[in-house]
Design a protein around this motif. Sequence first.
Motif, PDB file in Angstrom:
ATOM      1  N   ILE A  29      -2.675  -2.860 -25.483  1.00 38.14           N
ATOM      2  CA  ILE A  29      -3.707  -2.656 -24.469  1.00 38.14           C
ATOM      3  C   ILE A  29      -4.989  -3.318 -24.954  1.00 38.14           C
ATOM      4  O   ILE A  29      -5.380  -3.148 -26.115  1.00 38.14           O
ATOM      5  CB  ILE A  29      -3.963  -1.160 -24.200  1.00 38.14           C
ATOM      6  N   SER A  30      -5.640  -4.062 -24.076  1.00 42.50           N
ATOM      7  CA  SER A  30      -6.948  -4.648 -24.373  1.00 42.50           C
ATOM      8  C   SER A  30      -7.974  -3.984 -23.469  1.00 42.50           C
ATOM      9  O   SER A  30      -7.783  -3.897 -22.244  1.00 42.50           O
ATOM     10  CB  SER A  30      -6.935  -6.160 -24.153  1.00 42.50           C
ATOM     11  N   VAL A  31      -9.056  -3.494 -24.088  1.00 37.63           N
ATOM     12  CA  VAL A  31     -10.047  -2.706 -23.354  1.00 37.63           C
ATOM     13  C   VAL A  31     -11.456  -3.118 -23.775  1.00 37.63           C
ATOM     14  O   VAL A  31     -11.670  -3.607 -24.890  1.00 37.63           O
ATOM     15  CB  VAL A  31      -9.877  -1.187 -23.606  1.00 37.63           C
ATOM     16  N   ILE A  32     -12.401  -2.886 -22.873  1.00 36.00           N
ATOM     17  CA  ILE A  32     -13.821  -3.010 -23.180  1.00 36.00           C
ATOM     18  C   ILE A  32     -14.409  -1.604 -23.269  1.00 36.00           C
ATOM     19  O   ILE A  32     -14.162  -0.761 -22.401  1.00 36.00           O
ATOM     20  CB  ILE A  32     -14.562  -3.806 -22.093  1.00 36.00           C
ATOM     21  N   VAL A  33     -15.163  -1.353 -24.324  1.00 33.43           N
ATOM     22  CA  VAL A  33     -15.867  -0.081 -24.474  1.00 33.43           C
ATOM     23  C   VAL A  33     -17.364  -0.371 -24.545  1.00 33.43           C
ATOM     24  O   VAL A  33     -17.811  -1.168 -25.381  1.00 33.43           O
ATOM     25  CB  VAL A  33     -15.414   0.680 -25.734  1.00 33.43           C
ATOM     26  N   GLU A  34     -18.122   0.254 -23.651  1.00 31.78           N
ATOM     27  CA  GLU A  34     -19.575   0.170 -23.674  1.00 31.78           C
ATOM     28  C   GLU A  34     -20.089   1.210 -24.663  1.00 31.78           C
ATOM     29  O   GLU A  34     -19.821   2.407 -24.522  1.00 31.78           O
ATOM     30  CB  GLU A  34     -20.149   0.440 -22.278  1.00 31.78           C
ATOM     31  N   MET A  35     -20.807   0.753 -25.666  1.00 29.18           N
ATOM     32  CA  MET A  35     -21.287   1.652 -26.714  1.00 29.18           C
ATOM     33  C   MET A  35     -22.617   2.292 -26.285  1.00 29.18           C
ATOM     34  O   MET A  35     -23.688   1.745 -26.512  1.00 29.18           O
ATOM     35  CB  MET A  35     -21.439   0.881 -28.019  1.00 29.18           C
ATOM     36  N   THR A  36     -22.497   3.429 -25.645  1.00 27.87           N
ATOM     37  CA  THR A  36     -23.662   4.100 -25.053  1.00 27.87           C
ATOM     38  C   THR A  36     -23.799   5.551 -25.509  1.00 27.87           C
ATOM     39  O   THR A  36     -24.564   6.311 -24.901  1.00 27.87           O
ATOM     40  CB  THR A  36     -23.553   4.068 -23.519  1.00 27.87           C
ATOM     41  N   HIS A  37     -23.096   5.948 -26.566  1.00 28.48           N
ATOM     42  CA  HIS A  37     -23.119   7.347 -27.000  1.00 28.48           C
ATOM     43  C   HIS A  37     -23.258   7.383 -28.514  1.00 28.48           C
ATOM     44  O   HIS A  37     -22.283   7.594 -29.240  1.00 28.48           O
ATOM     45  CB  HIS A  37     -21.841   8.048 -26.542  1.00 28.48           C
ATOM     46  N   PRO A  38     -24.471   7.170 -29.050  1.00 28.03           N
ATOM     47  CA  PRO A  38     -24.666   7.045 -30.499  1.00 28.03           C
ATOM     48  C   PRO A  38     -24.161   8.262 -31.268  1.00 28.03           C
ATOM     49  O   PRO A  38     -24.249   9.402 -30.811  1.00 28.03           O
ATOM     50  CB  PRO A  38     -26.187   6.895 -30.635  1.00 28.03           C
ATOM     51  N   GLY A  39     -23.639   7.981 -32.441  1.00 28.76           N
ATOM     52  CA  GLY A  39     -23.137   9.022 -33.325  1.00 28.76           C
ATOM     53  C   GLY A  39     -22.133   8.432 -34.290  1.00 28.76           C
ATOM     54  O   GLY A  39     -21.999   7.211 -34.418  1.00 28.76           O
ATOM     55  N   VAL A  40     -21.422   9.299 -34.967  1.00 29.86           N
ATOM     56  CA  VAL A  40     -20.307   8.899 -35.823  1.00 29.86           C
ATOM     57  C   VAL A  40     -19.082   9.619 -35.289  1.00 29.86           C
ATOM     58  O   VAL A  40     -19.010  10.856 -35.341  1.00 29.86           O
ATOM     59  CB  VAL A  40     -20.568   9.264 -37.302  1.00 29.86           C
ATOM     60  N   TRP A  41     -18.136   8.857 -34.760  1.00 28.56           N
ATOM     61  CA  TRP A  41     -17.040   9.434 -33.988  1.00 28.56           C
ATOM     62  C   TRP A  41     -15.685   9.079 -34.590  1.00 28.56           C
ATOM     63  O   TRP A  41     -15.549   8.092 -35.313  1.00 28.56           O
ATOM     64  CB  TRP A  41     -17.089   8.935 -32.542  1.00 28.56           C
ATOM     65  N   VAL A  42     -14.695   9.866 -34.234  1.00 26.28           N
ATOM     66  CA  VAL A  42     -13.306   9.573 -34.575  1.00 26.28           C
ATOM     67  C   VAL A  42     -12.628   8.988 -33.341  1.00 26.28           C
ATOM     68  O   VAL A  42     -12.560   9.637 -32.294  1.00 26.28           O
ATOM     69  CB  VAL A  42     -12.546  10.833 -35.029  1.00 26.28           C
TER      70      VAL A  42
END
Length: 479
Positions: A290-303
């Motif tokens: 799967i190829s996806v685009i993710v908009e990075m709009t939720h700052p933090g350190v995530w899993v």
Amino acid sequence: MSGYGAAFGLRTRWPMGSLTAPVSTGRPDYTLRIGRNLVELAPDHIVSTLTYNGQCPGPLLRFKEGQSVVVDVFNDTDQPEQLHWHGQSVPVVVDGAAEEGTPAIPALGMRRLTFTAKPAGFRFYHTHVHAGADLTRGQYSGLVGPIYIEPRDDAGTYDQEVFLTLKEFDPVFSQGGDMAMDFLRPAERDARLQDIGEAAMKASLARGMPHGYEVGYQAFAINGRKLGHGEPIRVKSGERVLFHILNASATELRSLALPGHTFKVIALDGNPVPHPAEVPVLWLGTAERISVIVEMTHPGVWVLGDLADNDRCNGMGIVVEYAGQRGRPQWMAPSSSGWDYRWFASTSSAMPPPDEVIDMTFAKQNAIDHGFNRWTINDVAFDMASMKPMFRLHRGRRYRLRMRNESDDIHPIHLHRHRFEITRIAGHPIAGMLKDVAMLGGYQTMEVDFTADQIGLSLFHCHMQLHMDFGFMALFECV
């Protein structure tokens, strides 16, 4: 068809760590070495497995659409090997399946492989040997690596490109156990198929047979590292990140979620989807990409990790770290979400009629082969001794595979050297979905169309190693 990057304003970039092709003549574009090596999943967890170039996953290979490619493959082991170019339209001589007649890469020897890279998109390479009861061989090993074939026309911008290979380690046999199934949509089951499958299982258990062997895993990794033990994916707020995700498992279905973010699906199995759509959870059958685009709009350190708590806590995840953010990576389970190929399909359901329909019924014979399930297609288990073609095709004709699943397992169905278009799922029409692997649900039906454009033998099989090794294969011969 132009690349999906062009359709979505993406510019192809060469990520750090990928192999680059030498420009001088007389040398291969790439060299791969098959050998047994130690892979450090974590400082306290090192596994011995077969690898390409001493690493798992193998190196990212980047080709250009239509490029003539030369790859030297050295086999440093004492057993013959096969390297399959999954998702590419290549001749039998290099496709990498003994069932088709591809010459093996000999033990302690090498082969030079030459082919034209096509079609464009996210493909991969992996071993294609029969493992049977040997959990050190075949796709249970670390012999897998990603490929990206750059389209001829692909202009635009994006900020970062990330390749993720999902893989399990330390496999063990078990008996029984349920596969995740309730995520697939549509959910309707065929009552007749269910009656047949359940009656067969009930009769087997009544005869005192145990449940057939399944495979479980004790360690999980993304890009060869367990969660928390590799470099994080470092992003900046506002970036658009293009993720290419490969489920490289031998037998497992996988899910992925990133708290506070959604995935815009732009391609499946490297093929642009007619209708890009945002989803909170990704589901991948064995060998799906799967190829996806993710908009990075939720700052933090995530899993970024699997929904299954056990698998994620034992490694199936990777940290996503925003610039300027610190602290323990956070995980939050998303709201329940299914998976439906129709979300990404064309709005039109009109399909040209096929030239011929091929009916296929898949069935399980519980624990009949020394405790292993035997799998059949139209009541026939594949015979590795004779390797006789089951279906005859004529070049240029359009065929429809009408598949019926008499088992409760999900089967990721794969056809070598071709792409197919899903035309019906559980009775529901669908159009525009080009795939080379598709999940067929338990007690469900699916129809796929393809044009026979590859002369010679093409292997059709369930991509779960445990299923294909015990009968779930058939050969198409195109003349």
